[in-house]
Scaffold this motif. Structure first.
Motif, PDB file in Angstrom:
ATOM      1  N   ALA A 121      96.327 -33.541   0.019  1.00 59.88           N
ATOM      2  CA  ALA A 121      96.010 -32.444   1.033  1.00 59.88           C
ATOM      3  C   ALA A 121      96.345 -33.113   2.377  1.00 59.88           C
ATOM      4  CB  ALA A 121      94.529 -32.494   1.204  1.00 59.88           C
ATOM      5  N   VAL A 122      97.099 -32.333   3.382  1.00 55.86           N
ATOM      6  CA  VAL A 122      97.174 -32.794   4.836  1.00 55.86           C
ATOM      7  C   VAL A 122      96.725 -31.923   5.727  1.00 55.86           C
ATOM      8  CG1 VAL A 122      99.377 -34.093   3.988  1.00 55.86           C
ATOM      9  CG2 VAL A 122      99.504 -31.733   4.514  1.00 55.86           C
ATOM     10  N   LEU A 123      96.611 -32.336   7.033  1.00 57.14           N
ATOM     11  CA  LEU A 123      96.242 -31.454   8.073  1.00 57.14           C
ATOM     12  C   LEU A 123      97.583 -30.805   8.834  1.00 57.14           C
ATOM     13  CD1 LEU A 123      93.891 -34.009  10.141  1.00 57.14           C
ATOM     14  CD2 LEU A 123      93.297 -32.104   8.533  1.00 57.14           C
ATOM     15  N   ARG A 124      97.392 -29.567   9.125  1.00 57.41           N
ATOM     16  CA  ARG A 124      98.453 -28.942  10.080  1.00 57.41           C
ATOM     17  C   ARG A 124      98.606 -29.629  11.322  1.00 57.41           C
ATOM     18  NH1 ARG A 124      95.248 -24.400   8.528  1.00 57.41           N
ATOM     19  NH2 ARG A 124      94.627 -24.231  10.806  1.00 57.41           N
ATOM     20  N   GLN A 125      99.614 -29.328  11.897  1.00 59.28           N
ATOM     21  CA  GLN A 125      99.678 -29.966  13.428  1.00 59.28           C
ATOM     22  C   GLN A 125      98.527 -29.495  14.200  1.00 59.28           C
ATOM     23  OE1 GLN A 125     103.522 -29.992  14.970  1.00 59.28           O
ATOM     24  NE2 GLN A 125     104.522 -30.320  13.066  1.00 59.28           N
ATOM     25  N   ASP A 126      98.235 -28.128  14.398  1.00 58.32           N
ATOM     26  CA  ASP A 126      97.371 -27.888  14.969  1.00 58.32           C
ATOM     27  C   ASP A 126      95.733 -28.315  14.744  1.00 58.32           C
ATOM     28  OD1 ASP A 126      97.316 -25.793  12.854  1.00 58.32           O
ATOM     29  OD2 ASP A 126      95.802 -25.061  13.460  1.00 58.32           O
ATOM     30  N   GLU A 127      95.817 -28.545  13.565  1.00 60.22           N
ATOM     31  CA  GLU A 127      94.393 -29.588  13.194  1.00 60.22           C
ATOM     32  C   GLU A 127      94.168 -30.926  13.599  1.00 60.22           C
ATOM     33  OE1 GLU A 127      93.313 -26.831   9.013  1.00 60.22           O
ATOM     34  OE2 GLU A 127      94.735 -28.604   8.890  1.00 60.22           O
ATOM     35  N   VAL A 128      95.617 -31.482  13.566  1.00 62.24           N
ATOM     36  CA  VAL A 128      95.652 -32.707  14.157  1.00 62.24           C
ATOM     37  C   VAL A 128      95.176 -32.855  15.658  1.00 62.24           C
ATOM     38  CG1 VAL A 128      96.916 -34.694  14.625  1.00 62.24           C
ATOM     39  CG2 VAL A 128      97.068 -33.539  12.676  1.00 62.24           C
ATOM     40  N   LEU A 265     106.147 -36.309   9.818  1.00 61.73           N
ATOM     41  CA  LEU A 265     107.562 -36.787  10.201  1.00 61.73           C
ATOM     42  C   LEU A 265     108.790 -36.124   9.353  1.00 61.73           C
ATOM     43  CD1 LEU A 265     106.566 -40.460  10.088  1.00 61.73           C
ATOM     44  CD2 LEU A 265     107.654 -39.331  12.097  1.00 61.73           C
ATOM     45  N   LEU A 266     108.646 -35.841   8.068  1.00 59.53           N
ATOM     46  CA  LEU A 266     109.634 -35.188   7.328  1.00 59.53           C
ATOM     47  C   LEU A 266     109.961 -33.619   7.634  1.00 59.53           C
ATOM     48  CD1 LEU A 266     109.100 -36.446   3.802  1.00 59.53           C
ATOM     49  CD2 LEU A 266     110.977 -36.823   5.169  1.00 59.53           C
ATOM     50  N   GLU A 267     108.990 -32.908   8.017  1.00 57.88           N
ATOM     51  CA  GLU A 267     109.013 -31.481   8.638  1.00 57.88           C
ATOM     52  C   GLU A 267     109.705 -31.688   9.966  1.00 57.88           C
ATOM     53  OE1 GLU A 267     105.300 -29.356   6.706  1.00 57.88           O
ATOM     54  OE2 GLU A 267     104.946 -30.216   8.835  1.00 57.88           O
ATOM     55  N   GLY A 268     109.775 -32.849  10.711  1.00 57.91           N
ATOM     56  CA  GLY A 268     110.225 -32.703  12.068  1.00 57.91           C
ATOM     57  C   GLY A 268     111.922 -33.427  11.723  1.00 57.91           C
ATOM     58  N   LEU A 289     107.323 -38.098  -2.699  1.00 58.31           N
ATOM     59  CA  LEU A 289     106.298 -37.240  -3.013  1.00 58.31           C
ATOM     60  C   LEU A 289     106.030 -36.086  -1.749  1.00 58.31           C
ATOM     61  CD1 LEU A 289     103.704 -36.174  -4.331  1.00 58.31           C
ATOM     62  CD2 LEU A 289     102.524 -37.979  -3.298  1.00 58.31           C
ATOM     63  N   TYR A 290     106.298 -36.727  -0.490  1.00 55.33           N
ATOM     64  CA  TYR A 290     106.208 -36.023   0.836  1.00 55.33           C
ATOM     65  C   TYR A 290     107.128 -34.943   0.874  1.00 55.33           C
ATOM     66  CZ  TYR A 290     102.871 -39.731   1.784  1.00 55.33           C
ATOM     67  OH  TYR A 290     101.907 -40.627   1.479  1.00 55.33           O
ATOM     68  N   THR A 291     108.465 -35.086   0.293  1.00 58.94           N
ATOM     69  CA  THR A 291     109.123 -33.797   0.226  1.00 58.94           C
ATOM     70  C   THR A 291     108.687 -32.787  -0.381  1.00 58.94           C
ATOM     71  OG1 THR A 291     110.287 -34.707  -1.721  1.00 58.94           O
ATOM     72  CG2 THR A 291     111.214 -35.539   0.500  1.00 58.94           C
ATOM     73  N   HIS A 292     108.022 -32.917  -1.511  1.00 61.70           N
ATOM     74  CA  HIS A 292     107.270 -32.008  -2.284  1.00 61.70           C
ATOM     75  C   HIS A 292     106.144 -31.279  -1.541  1.00 61.70           C
ATOM     76  CE1 HIS A 292     109.724 -33.267  -5.409  1.00 61.70           C
ATOM     77  NE2 HIS A 292     109.250 -34.334  -5.854  1.00 61.70           N
ATOM     78  N   VAL A 293     105.430 -32.171  -0.740  1.00 59.38           N
ATOM     79  CA  VAL A 293     104.374 -31.226   0.176  1.00 59.38           C
ATOM     80  C   VAL A 293     105.150 -30.537   1.065  1.00 59.38           C
ATOM     81  CG1 VAL A 293     102.751 -32.315   1.703  1.00 59.38           C
ATOM     82  CG2 VAL A 293     102.920 -33.738  -0.003  1.00 59.38           C
ATOM     83  N   SER A 294     106.315 -31.047   1.801  1.00 61.40           N
ATOM     84  CA  SER A 294     106.767 -30.006   2.610  1.00 61.40           C
ATOM     85  C   SER A 294     107.208 -28.895   1.969  1.00 61.40           C
ATOM     86  CB  SER A 294     107.899 -30.828   3.522  1.00 61.40           C
ATOM     87  OG  SER A 294     107.227 -32.131   3.972  1.00 61.40           O
ATOM     88  N   SER A 295     107.818 -29.060   0.677  1.00 59.45           N
ATOM     89  CA  SER A 295     108.450 -27.991   0.172  1.00 59.45           C
ATOM     90  C   SER A 295     107.226 -26.684  -0.100  1.00 59.45           C
ATOM     91  CB  SER A 295     109.129 -28.275  -1.124  1.00 59.45           C
ATOM     92  OG  SER A 295     110.402 -28.945  -0.728  1.00 59.45           O
ATOM     93  N   GLU A 296     106.124 -27.241  -0.638  1.00 58.86           N
ATOM     94  CA  GLU A 296     104.927 -26.604  -0.903  1.00 58.86           C
ATOM     95  C   GLU A 296     104.362 -25.748   0.432  1.00 58.86           C
ATOM     96  OE1 GLU A 296     102.014 -24.865  -3.275  1.00 58.86           O
ATOM     97  OE2 GLU A 296     103.721 -25.813  -3.722  1.00 58.86           O
ATOM     98  N   ARG A 297     104.384 -26.588   1.230  1.00 61.57           N
ATOM     99  CA  ARG A 297     103.927 -25.987   2.686  1.00 61.57           C
ATOM    100  C   ARG A 297     104.880 -24.828   3.171  1.00 61.57           C
ATOM    101  NH1 ARG A 297     100.369 -28.984   6.002  1.00 61.57           N
ATOM    102  NH2 ARG A 297     101.797 -28.750   7.748  1.00 61.57           N
ATOM    103  N   LEU A 298     106.316 -25.010   2.959  1.00 66.63           N
ATOM    104  CA  LEU A 298     107.065 -23.959   3.424  1.00 66.63           C
ATOM    105  C   LEU A 298     106.914 -22.793   2.215  1.00 66.63           C
ATOM    106  CD1 LEU A 298     109.602 -23.210   4.617  1.00 66.63           C
ATOM    107  CD2 LEU A 298     111.093 -24.333   3.068  1.00 66.63           C
ATOM    108  N   ARG A 299     106.789 -23.009   1.174  1.00 70.34           N
ATOM    109  CA  ARG A 299     106.547 -21.965   0.089  1.00 70.34           C
ATOM    110  C   ARG A 299     105.522 -21.137   0.483  1.00 70.34           C
ATOM    111  NH1 ARG A 299     103.676 -20.128  -3.746  1.00 70.34           N
ATOM    112  NH2 ARG A 299     102.322 -22.131  -3.545  1.00 70.34           N
ATOM    113  N   GLN A 300     104.323 -21.761   0.866  1.00 72.58           N
ATOM    114  CA  GLN A 300     103.049 -21.008   0.976  1.00 72.58           C
ATOM    115  C   GLN A 300     103.361 -20.183   2.443  1.00 72.58           C
ATOM    116  OE1 GLN A 300     100.288 -24.038   1.528  1.00 72.58           O
ATOM    117  NE2 GLN A 300      99.772 -24.349  -0.924  1.00 72.58           N
ATOM    118  N   ALA A 301     103.988 -20.922   3.468  1.00 71.89           N
ATOM    119  CA  ALA A 301     104.207 -20.108   4.694  1.00 71.89           C
ATOM    120  C   ALA A 301     105.132 -18.805   4.351  1.00 71.89           C
ATOM    121  CB  ALA A 301     105.027 -20.960   5.894  1.00 71.89           C
TER     122      ALA A 301
END
Length: 309
Positions: A121-128, A265-268, A289-301
């Motif tokens: 689980a990670v925070l969105r940028q607005d949550e940070v 960082l990877l999203e940026g 692993l974090y590339t999968h996190v970014s891909s999953e967040r993109l899929r959800q969006a």
């Protein structure tokens, strides 16, 4: 032994486990947490082996090791736990063979159970932003509040581990270059950059650090209320508490901020090897692993936003 409570084991097992624990500390330089995990796993192996009438670890064989892992699976241990215990066993038997305590490495052919890696689980940028703004608003003129803001800013800015953060000394921070010198796993040193907001938060904390410092504070960068070096448990509690101020945010600890920093960082646009270096990962596979996190967040969006998703 200091980290493993073992009773009713044969002298041969006791001697081997104590010698291996010294090896983990002195030669491999592992953290107390890691040593405790490994020796705990091996204590359970020893108990299982003794139940099979293997009173000396030199008598371990592959069937006994497989039997141990099977018994763990029957008890409902997770795949990640089984994977860790298999790795601990293989390292132990390899050390036994290397140091002449046995003729053959019984664990060399032990298959490591595939570990199912869940997306952290990670925070969105607005949550940070909400987290850091809320912490700053709460801080006021309080020294502990200023420390907490600096801790949060530095954890997110650098992605360092909580143990690495708590081990920092004042001289480890180079404000002119905005980098921090970190001693990571295996006593490996790396330099990690941080941004202007984290630098400002550190300046504010260092300006009031003296109000918490005592004779025994030493060079520790971050101090607890009584002036000693801040404890990782204190930092974990603080992060969980501060996240309660952010509506809808997942309940994360310091490691969640590390996951968040890597993901952002990877999203940026940061490349994978740079993120690996920043995080201090020995293997690029861990960082992937974090590339999968970014891909999953993109899929959800995409699912939420595209009219024909």
């Amino acid at each position: 032994m200091e980290t493993t409570e073992v009773t009713d084991l044969s002298p041969a097992w006791q001697d081997a486990l104590e010698a291996y624990e010294r090896h983990l500390r002195a030669e491999r330089g592992l953290s107390e947490h890691t040593v405790r995990a490994y020796t705990g796993d091996l204590a359970q192996l020893a108990a299982h082996a003794e139940a099979l009438a293997i009173r000396d670890p030199a008598g371990l064989h592959l069937r006994a090791l497989r039997s141990f892992l099977a018994s763990q699976q029957v008890r409902g241990r997770s795949r990640s736990t089984l994977s860790r215990r298999a790795a601990a066993v293989r390292r132990f038997t390899a050390w036994m063979a290397r140091t002449g305590r046995c003729d053959d490495d019984a664990g060399a052919l032990l298959v490591n159970p595939r570990r199912h890696r869940e997306l952290p689980a990670v925070l969105r940028q607005d949550e940070v932003r909400a987290l850091l703004d809320a912490a700053a608003a709460r801080a006021g003129d309080d020294a502990v509040g200023a420390r907490d803001v600096a801790v949060l800013e530095l954890l997110y800015a650098t992605g360092i581990r909580v143990g690495e953060l708590c081990g920092l000394d004042i001289d480890d921070v180079d404000q002119s270059r905005r980098v921090v010198r970190v001693i990571g796993k295996g006593d490996k040193e790396r330099s990690v950059p941080f941004g202007v907001p984290a630098g400002r938060a550190l300046d504010r904390w260092l300006a009031v650090r003296g109000t918490l410092a005592v004779d025994g504070s030493g060079p520790a960068l971050f101090l607890g209320r009584r002036g000693a070096r801040v404890d990782p448990r204190t930092v974990r509690r603080m992060v969980h508490t501060r996240l309660e101020d952010v509506e809808g945010a997942p309940d994360l600890g310091p490691h969640g901020l590390r996951h968040t920093a890597a993901t952002h960082l990877l999203e940026g646009g940061a490349d994978l090897r740079s993120v690996q270096e920043l995080l201090g990962h020995a293997s690029l596979a861990t960082t992937q692993l974090y590339t999968h996190v970014s891909s999953e967040r993109l899929r959800q969006a995409y699912t939420q936003a595209h009219p024909r998703a």
